[in-house]
Scaffold this active site. Structure first.
Site, PDB file in Angstrom:
ATOM      1  N   ASP A 150       1.232  -1.479   0.079  1.00 53.39           N
ATOM      2  CA  ASP A 150       0.296  -0.230   0.322  1.00 53.39           C
ATOM      3  C   ASP A 150       0.939   1.401   0.162  1.00 53.39           C
ATOM      4  O   ASP A 150       2.070   1.129  -0.356  1.00 53.39           O
ATOM      5  CB  ASP A 150      -0.674   0.144   0.738  1.00 53.39           C
ATOM      6  CG  ASP A 150      -2.610   0.238   0.847  1.00 53.39           C
ATOM      7  OD1 ASP A 150      -2.533   1.729   0.674  1.00 53.39           O
ATOM      8  OD2 ASP A 150      -3.407  -0.202   0.761  1.00 53.39           O
ATOM      9  N   HIS A 223      -4.333   6.505   1.990  1.00 54.95           N
ATOM     10  CA  HIS A 223      -4.702   5.038   2.418  1.00 54.95           C
ATOM     11  C   HIS A 223      -3.838   4.019   2.725  1.00 54.95           C
ATOM     12  O   HIS A 223      -5.105   2.703   3.699  1.00 54.95           O
ATOM     13  CB  HIS A 223      -5.012   5.130   0.438  1.00 54.95           C
ATOM     14  CG  HIS A 223      -4.831   3.637  -0.400  1.00 54.95           C
ATOM     15  ND1 HIS A 223      -4.609   2.038  -0.266  1.00 54.95           N
ATOM     16  CD2 HIS A 223      -6.671   3.991  -0.935  1.00 54.95           C
ATOM     17  CE1 HIS A 223      -5.440   1.873  -0.807  1.00 54.95           C
ATOM     18  NE2 HIS A 223      -7.018   2.023  -1.079  1.00 54.95           N
ATOM     19  N   SER A 569     -11.076  -0.897  -2.110  1.00 56.29           N
ATOM     20  CA  SER A 569      -9.704  -0.930  -1.566  1.00 56.29           C
ATOM     21  C   SER A 569      -9.973  -1.378   0.046  1.00 56.29           C
ATOM     22  O   SER A 569      -9.015  -1.637   0.861  1.00 56.29           O
ATOM     23  CB  SER A 569      -8.648   0.669  -1.167  1.00 56.29           C
ATOM     24  OG  SER A 569      -8.264   0.430  -2.665  1.00 56.29           O
TER      25      SER A 569
END
Ligand SMILES: *[C@@H]1O[C@H](CO)[C@@H](O)[C@H](O)[C@H]1NC(C)=O
Ligand SMILES: *[C@@H]1O[C@H](CO)[C@@H](O)[C@H](O)[C@H]1NC(C)=O
Ligand SMILES: *[C@@H]1O[C@H](CO)[C@@H](O)[C@H](O)[C@H]1NC(C)=O
Ligand SMILES: *[C@@H]1O[C@H](CO)[C@@H](O)[C@H](O)[C@H]1NC(C)=O
Ligand SMILES: *[C@@H]1O[C@H](CO)[C@@H](O)[C@H](O)[C@H]1NC(C)=O
Ligand SMILES: *[C@@H]1O[C@H](CO)[C@@H](O)[C@H](O)[C@H]1NC(C)=O
Length: 782
Positions: A150, A223, A569
């Site tokens: 990530d 994220h 996600s």
């Protein structure tokens, strides 16, 4: 030469397509030279030397070879990444040992939580006592190591506290790689490893610009912090998003797992930070090579390709995942955010758990009252309020700067489009499309508007991704958007007010599938049903990078510790957490057995006891959700599992790809086995012509003696028979096979109508305690 693109399935789910193309054959780009599994026992040095001499066979000097080599994949994966011309690449691809040579694509992400886990608990429909008992037996994922690929991690988040956790598992061989604002003391007994990879990124873009990024495992974007805390965040009391929304006690799905971050995603220079991140395949493969050697048990990868899916041997995530599965490491990936268009799902390899996204039972209501008294439902997490009075209301298309073309974009509040003279002090109604949703509020604010109402397009249906707007505002579903437009048209002086938002729980009907969730059928191999499962991915609250604005808009000065995001996600790490818990309970199970447990126990019924719907309210099906919605507690006691070994997957590859040579210790069978016979917990049959028989084998994972009988719900226009109809087991681990015979009904009006279209059904094995359900998707040959 054009290469397909890889994508992180991003928050705010706008995907970026990056096309790597070279204008002349002399242009060099990063290629991956892939050899499959290691052959024989070699030291790391020997492997590196082999890679180096292979590369030298197409280079002029030692120096040129050294300079062009980016990575040697030498631990679990065998291959290397190097800067090559297309001629050099094609020479290497003819070498006998080589499995595949492919350009390193730029992936992006389909880039936690107070509510989603509590909601899943409700869908389980088991008593709290039983649920707690099973979770305790699974030790909340204790000592299972989940690796994430990530954008990095914000280690100071309370979600990653190691308070009260035992020592790092002895099996762990990873490191905490130091870099900018990150050193070994940022790892702890929760975050046990962190590394970063950017050689392929820098080969393409040049040196990383560190103005808005850390050259280290630290997450600038947010994220990776979000996905990590969704998997394994500790319980944090009284946490909420900006403005107090979604208040509650947040925890990841497996609060005692250990986390390891492999940072592979970086910003695109000059790109819009709100959208544009990229993760290069050559960097990702290096991360997976290390992760497997470090000793992760589960990999959570919220990254994928968009557009035409690459063949397996040319798909870095798929190949890395195959090496993982050989080592019993479970790999969960997001399906992508390209729905509701059919055949958009990515990460299609059968050994990957492919995860779609759906809603939870929580909304953030903020209704609009129109001047005519009509009240319209709205949703937002905007932390600002309008005064309690009616404001003039204007449709953006009627307030654009003079000279703007009156096309569909005119109503979408794109940057610079609004005329301050026409919006000053008014509520502006904007339509979705063309740019990030929060950017539209930003434009209204720039032009001096008082508030924004964001209207869904018909394609967005009834699904609202709530936004922390930069000014008062709310968002409405597409039917309501039309009602507002009609009202604006009906009067010379339209007015409205917006009621401040509040969090509402226990909303019926939930879950429904998110419109953005990528769908089947499987564009690469329609004999494998994808996606496999769905999990919460709409408006998920989880930890965030403290340097990234909640909207990710560069002009937004706000900073938060927790943030609400939507995307596959967000759903992928829910499934990774569930896999970790199953793994904690059954440490020796294969990746396929764990996937099977998750899939066969999933539910297709919502909290109003109705079939799961899509965002427009229609009944959803296996191409939306695969087997259904995740129920992790049920997965701890699945009854039967459909197991498949690494060798089964190699055998499957023999049927779908010619000349595969992943593993020299394996020979393809003389007569290929039909891909429909891979022992998958679902069945997909494209172009059923007459009769087809499919074989499956189940393993008893329950308690010794048991007897299962089958119930069939055939797809419309197809007859399905299963034999035998009863399976008797006398011990745990015992295997029984059965045959599923599917026949297209002839002379049936309905069947005629359905030719070429998919029809759906299911079959279930029941023993009175367990329901082991498998979906079927069949299309009848024309
Ligand atoms: C790591 O960085 C922190 C500051 O962020 C510092 O306090 C600490 O001493 C450093 N630790 C090591 C081992 O360098
Ligand atoms: C780095 O990024 C900053 C902020 O976006 C920008 O102002 C600067 O010009 C960039 N530097 C280079 C060398 O591109
Ligand atoms: C959060 O946890 C605390 C302590 O366990 C409990 O008192 C409180 O009710 C919980 N809050 C919510 C919203 O569940
Ligand atoms: C509408 O006009 C704008 C400005 O000229 C243009 O950029 C956009 O592509 C147009 N959109 C459509 C759908 O034609
Ligand atoms: C509103 O009126 C305009 C013409 O004045 C028309 O083009 C548009 O379609 C109308 N919109 C709705 C939603 O009725
Ligand atoms: C179905 O099978 C029959 C007999 O094998 C063959 O003649 C026919 O062309 C097939 N139809 C399709 C649509 O494949």
């Amino acid at each position: 030469m054009r290469s397909p693109c890889l994508l992180l399935f991003f928050s705010f789910f706008l995907l970026l397509l990056l096309s790597l193309s070279s204008s002349s054959p002399n242009d060099r780009q990063v290629y991956i030279i892939y050899f499959g599994e290691h052959k024989g026992a070699k030291t790391v040095q020997e492997i590196e030397e082999t890679h180096h001499s292979t590369l030298l066979s197409v280079k002029n000097s030692q120096e040129e070879g050294r300079e062009s080599l980016l990575y040697s994949y030498k631990h679990s994966i065998n291959g290397f990444a190097a800067l090559l011309t297309s001629d050099e690449a094609s020479i290497l691809s003819e070498m006998e040992e080589v499995v595949s040579v492919f350009p390193s694509r730029a992936n992006t992400w389909s880039l936690q939580t107070t509510r989603s886990w509590g909601f899943i608990e409700e869908l389980e429909g088991v008593s709290l006592k039983k649920s707690n008992h099973l979770r305790r037996r699974a030790k909340y994922g204790k000592d299972i190591i989940v690796g994430l690929l990530d954008s990095g991690i914000w280690p100071e988040s309370r979600s990653f506290s190691d308070y009260g956790m035992g020592p790092v598992p002895k099996s762990w061989k990873g490191i905490c790689q130091a870099g900018e604002a990150f050193n070994s003391s940022h790892c702890n007994k929760k975050l046990i490893g962190a590394r970063y990879y950017l050689k392929a990124y820098e080969a393409y873009y040049g040196r990383l610009n560190t103005t808005n990024e850390y050259r280290s495992p630290r997450d600038h974007d947010g994220h990776g912090t979000h996905t990590s805390s969704t998997v394994g965040g500790r319980r944090v009391h009284g946490m909420s998003a900006l403005g107090g929304f979604a208040y509650g006690n947040a925890s990841g799905g497996a609060p005692l797992v250990r986390l390891a971050m492999y940072k592979v995603c970086w910003p695109i220079p000059g790109g819009d930070p709100a959208l544009e991140n990229t993760c290069f395949e050559a960097d990702m493969l290096s991360a997976m090579d290390d992760a497997l050697a470090d000793g992760v048990d589960v990999l959570s990868i919220s990254i994928g390709t968009s557009g035409t899916p690459p063949k397996y041997p040319e798909d870095g995530i798929a190949m890395g995942a195959l090496h993982a599965v050989k080592r019993n490491v479970v790999v969960a990936c997001s399906a992508g955010n390209s729905g509701p268009t059919p055949a958009t799902a990515s990460n299609l390899a059968p050994w990957i758990i492919t995860v779609g996204a759906s809603s939870v039972d929580r909304v953030f209501t903020s209704p609009v009252v129109l001047g005519n008294g009509m009240e319209i439902k709205g949703q937002t997490v905007t932390p600002y309020k309008l005064q309690d009075k009616f404001y003039p209301l204007v449709y953006a298309a009627n307030a654009v700067v003079p000279g703007t073309p009156k096309n569909i974009s005119a109503g979408q509040c794109t940057p610079g489009s609004l005329d301050p003279n026409k919006v000053e002090g008014k509520i502006v109604f904007c339509l979705r499309g063309n740019g990030p949703r929060v950017g539209k509020g930003m434009e209204v604010k720039r032009a001096g508007g008082a508030a924004v109402i964001l209207g869904n397009l018909p394609a967005n249906g009834a699904e609202i991704s709530v936004d922390p707007n930069v000014l008062p505002g709310t968002a409405v579903v597409s039917d309501d958007a039309i009602a507002i437009l009609n009202y604006i048209n009906s009067t010379r002086t339209p007015t409205a007010k917006i009621i401040p938002a509040k969090t509402v729980l226990d909303v019926k009907e939930a879950p429904f599938m998110a419109a953005f969730s990528s769908k089947g059928p499987n564009a690469l191999d329609p004999n494998i049903l994808k996606p496999d499962i769905t999990a919460p991915g709409l408006n998920i609250l989880a930890a965030w990078s403290e340097v990234s604005p909640p909207t990710k808009l560069a002009s937004d000065p706000r900073r938060v510790k927790y943030n609400l995001l939507s995307g596959t996600s967000m759903s992928c790490p829910h499934v990774a957490a569930a896999a970790a818990i199953v793994k904690a309970m059954y440490p020796h199970w294969s990746a396929a057995a764990i996937r099977s447990a998750l899939m066969t126990t999933a539910t297709v019924i919502n909290n109003a006891r109705k079939p799961l719907a899509d965002a427009s309210g229609s009944i959803a099906g296996p191409f939306n959700y695969g087997s259904g919605h995740l129920r992790p507690v049920h997965a701890l006691d699945p009854g039967l599992v459909y197991d498949a070994s690494y060798t089964d997957y190699l055998t499957y590859l023999c049927t779908t790809t010619t000349g595969t040579k992943f593993d020299s210790s394996f020979n393809c069978p003389a007569h290929p086995i039909s891909p429909t016979n891979l022992n998958h917990p679902s069945i997909a049959i494209p172009n059923l012509n007459g009769t087809l028989t499919v074989k499956r084998t189940v393993t008893n994972a329950g308690t010794g003696r048991s007897m299962y009988s089958v119930t069939i719900t055939p797809p419309f226009g197809v007859s399905v028979e299963i034999s035998p109809k009863i399976l008797k087991f006398s011990q745990v681990g015992e295997k029984k096979s059965f045959k599923v015979t599917l026949k297209a009904k002839s002379g049936n009006e309905g069947a005629e109508d359905k030719k070429g279209e998919y029809v759906f059904g299911s079959y279930e094995w029941r023993d009175g305690m367990h329901v082991v359900r498998s979906p079927m998707a069949v299309s009848i040959a024309n």
